[in-house]
Structures are given as C-alpha cells and as structure tokens.
Design a protein around this motif. Structure first.
Motif, PDB file in Angstrom:
ATOM      1  N   ASN A 295      49.082  32.260  35.726  1.00  0.00           N
ATOM      2  CA  ASN A 295      48.666  33.493  35.055  1.00  0.00           C
ATOM      3  C   ASN A 295      47.162  33.726  35.086  1.00  0.00           C
ATOM      4  O   ASN A 295      46.711  34.829  34.811  1.00  0.00           O
ATOM      5  N   SER A 296      46.380  32.701  35.392  1.00  0.00           N
ATOM      6  CA  SER A 296      44.926  32.901  35.360  1.00  0.00           C
ATOM      7  C   SER A 296      44.472  33.623  36.622  1.00  0.00           C
ATOM      8  O   SER A 296      44.817  33.251  37.729  1.00  0.00           O
ATOM      9  N   ARG A 297      43.742  34.666  36.463  1.00  0.00           N
ATOM     10  CA  ARG A 297      43.250  35.468  37.573  1.00  0.00           C
ATOM     11  C   ARG A 297      41.747  35.267  37.726  1.00  0.00           C
ATOM     12  O   ARG A 297      40.958  36.166  37.599  1.00  0.00           O
ATOM     13  N   HIS A 298      41.376  34.040  38.011  1.00  0.00           N
ATOM     14  CA  HIS A 298      39.965  33.728  38.238  1.00  0.00           C
ATOM     15  C   HIS A 298      39.671  33.892  39.728  1.00  0.00           C
ATOM     16  O   HIS A 298      40.564  33.759  40.562  1.00  0.00           O
ATOM     17  N   ALA A 299      38.434  34.180  40.074  1.00  0.00           N
ATOM     18  CA  ALA A 299      38.066  34.396  41.478  1.00  0.00           C
ATOM     19  C   ALA A 299      38.270  33.139  42.316  1.00  0.00           C
ATOM     20  O   ALA A 299      38.585  33.221  43.509  1.00  0.00           O
ATOM     21  N   THR A 300      38.107  31.983  41.705  1.00  0.00           N
ATOM     22  CA  THR A 300      38.299  30.728  42.443  1.00  0.00           C
ATOM     23  C   THR A 300      39.756  30.580  42.888  1.00  0.00           C
ATOM     24  O   THR A 300      40.023  30.148  44.007  1.00  0.00           O
ATOM     25  N   PHE A 301      40.682  30.949  42.015  1.00  0.00           N
ATOM     26  CA  PHE A 301      42.101  30.873  42.408  1.00  0.00           C
ATOM     27  C   PHE A 301      42.420  31.859  43.520  1.00  0.00           C
ATOM     28  O   PHE A 301      43.223  31.573  44.401  1.00  0.00           O
ATOM     29  N   GLY A 302      41.803  33.017  43.481  1.00  0.00           N
ATOM     30  CA  GLY A 302      42.021  33.999  44.550  1.00  0.00           C
ATOM     31  C   GLY A 302      41.494  33.515  45.883  1.00  0.00           C
ATOM     32  O   GLY A 302      42.130  33.677  46.930  1.00  0.00           O
ATOM     33  N   LEU A 303      40.314  32.869  45.863  1.00  0.00           N
ATOM     34  CA  LEU A 303      39.735  32.316  47.094  1.00  0.00           C
ATOM     35  C   LEU A 303      40.587  31.173  47.616  1.00  0.00           C
ATOM     36  O   LEU A 303      40.875  31.097  48.820  1.00  0.00           O
ATOM     37  N   ALA A 304      41.025  30.289  46.726  1.00  0.00           N
ATOM     38  CA  ALA A 304      41.870  29.171  47.147  1.00  0.00           C
ATOM     39  C   ALA A 304      43.184  29.675  47.714  1.00  0.00           C
ATOM     40  O   ALA A 304      43.689  29.152  48.719  1.00  0.00           O
ATOM     41  N   GLU A 305      43.745  30.714  47.094  1.00  0.00           N
ATOM     42  CA  GLU A 305      45.000  31.280  47.590  1.00  0.00           C
ATOM     43  C   GLU A 305      44.813  31.888  48.972  1.00  0.00           C
ATOM     44  O   GLU A 305      45.655  31.708  49.869  1.00  0.00           O
ATOM     45  N   SER A 306      43.695  32.564  49.175  1.00  0.00           N
ATOM     46  CA  SER A 306      43.421  33.167  50.487  1.00  0.00           C
ATOM     47  C   SER A 306      43.236  32.099  51.559  1.00  0.00           C
ATOM     48  O   SER A 306      43.750  32.215  52.679  1.00  0.00           O
ATOM     49  N   LEU A 307      42.506  31.038  51.220  1.00  0.00           N
ATOM     50  CA  LEU A 307      42.289  29.953  52.187  1.00  0.00           C
ATOM     51  C   LEU A 307      43.600  29.232  52.516  1.00  0.00           C
ATOM     52  O   LEU A 307      43.855  28.908  53.683  1.00  0.00           O
ATOM     53  N   LEU A 308      44.414  28.989  51.522  1.00  0.00           N
ATOM     54  CA  LEU A 308      45.695  28.328  51.774  1.00  0.00           C
ATOM     55  C   LEU A 308      46.635  29.214  52.580  1.00  0.00           C
ATOM     56  O   LEU A 308      47.386  28.728  53.433  1.00  0.00           O
ATOM     57  N   LEU A 309      46.623  30.504  52.316  1.00  0.00           N
ATOM     58  CA  LEU A 309      47.448  31.414  53.105  1.00  0.00           C
ATOM     59  C   LEU A 309      46.994  31.428  54.557  1.00  0.00           C
ATOM     60  O   LEU A 309      47.817  31.393  55.475  1.00  0.00           O
TER      61      LEU A 309
END
Length: 114
Positions: free
Chosen positions: A83-97
């Motif tokens: 549920n946390s929408r921090h920019a770090t999670f978004g960057l990690a999600e993009s890199l993993l994708l």
C-alpha cells in the motif's frame, strides 16, 4: 714446422677442402623421410587406455535464469500489492519489471537460436 715439407701442407689443404665440400653437400641435401605403414598402429598400441569423457549438457545457466525470473516476478507482485506509494518503491518496481522483461527476452532468444 721447419722439418715438414711444403708438399704435405698442400695435401692436407686439399683433403680439408674435400672434407668441407662433402660436409656442405651433406648439409644441403634434403633428407628422405620414410614412415612405415604400421607406424600409427604401433603408436596407438603404446597409448594407455582411457575412459570416455561424458559430454552430457548441464543446464545450470538456464535454470538460474528461470529462478531469477520467478524471484523477480514474486518481488514484482509483492511490490505491486503493497500500500505504500513511495518513490523508492516505484523505482524498484520499474527496475524489476525491466529486469524481468530482459530475462524473458534473453531466454527466448537464446532458446530458439541454439
């Protein structure tokens, strides 16, 4: 030296020249090479017997890519469900994708090119 005759020096010089000429001819002549017909068989008989080497392929690299793809997919799903929408999670999600897509493309290209 005074008791030697002049003729003996000329004879020795002629013999030396003849010997030099024979040595020169022997060195310049190409050797004749003769290999017996059973040479290969004799050499093969003297070699020690060896066990055949197994060349069964191992698929460690392919299995590691599959494991990496599965782990990347699991982490991607876990990140997308958080549920946390921090920019770090978004960057990690993009890199993993991106990593997941690259692994998938690499594995499919590698599988069909071999």
């Amino acid at each position: 030296m005074s008791d030697e005759s002049m003729n003996s020096k000329l004879v020795n010089k002629a013999a030396d020249d003849e010997l030099d000429l024979r040595i020169f001819r022997a060195l310049e002549a190409a050797p004749s090479i003769e290999i017996p017909a059973d040479f290969v068989a004799r050499v093969a008989r003297r070699l020690p017997a060896r066990r055949p080497v197994s060349l069964t392929p191992t698929y460690y690299g392919r299995n590691a890519v599959f494991l990496g793809m599965i782990l990347t997919l699991v982490v991607l799903i876990a990140l997308s469900l958080s549920n946390s929408r921090h920019a770090t999670f978004g960057l990690a999600e993009s890199l993993l994708l991106t990593q997941f897509i690259v692994l998938t493309v690499w594995l499919s290209v590698r599988r069909y090119s071999v």
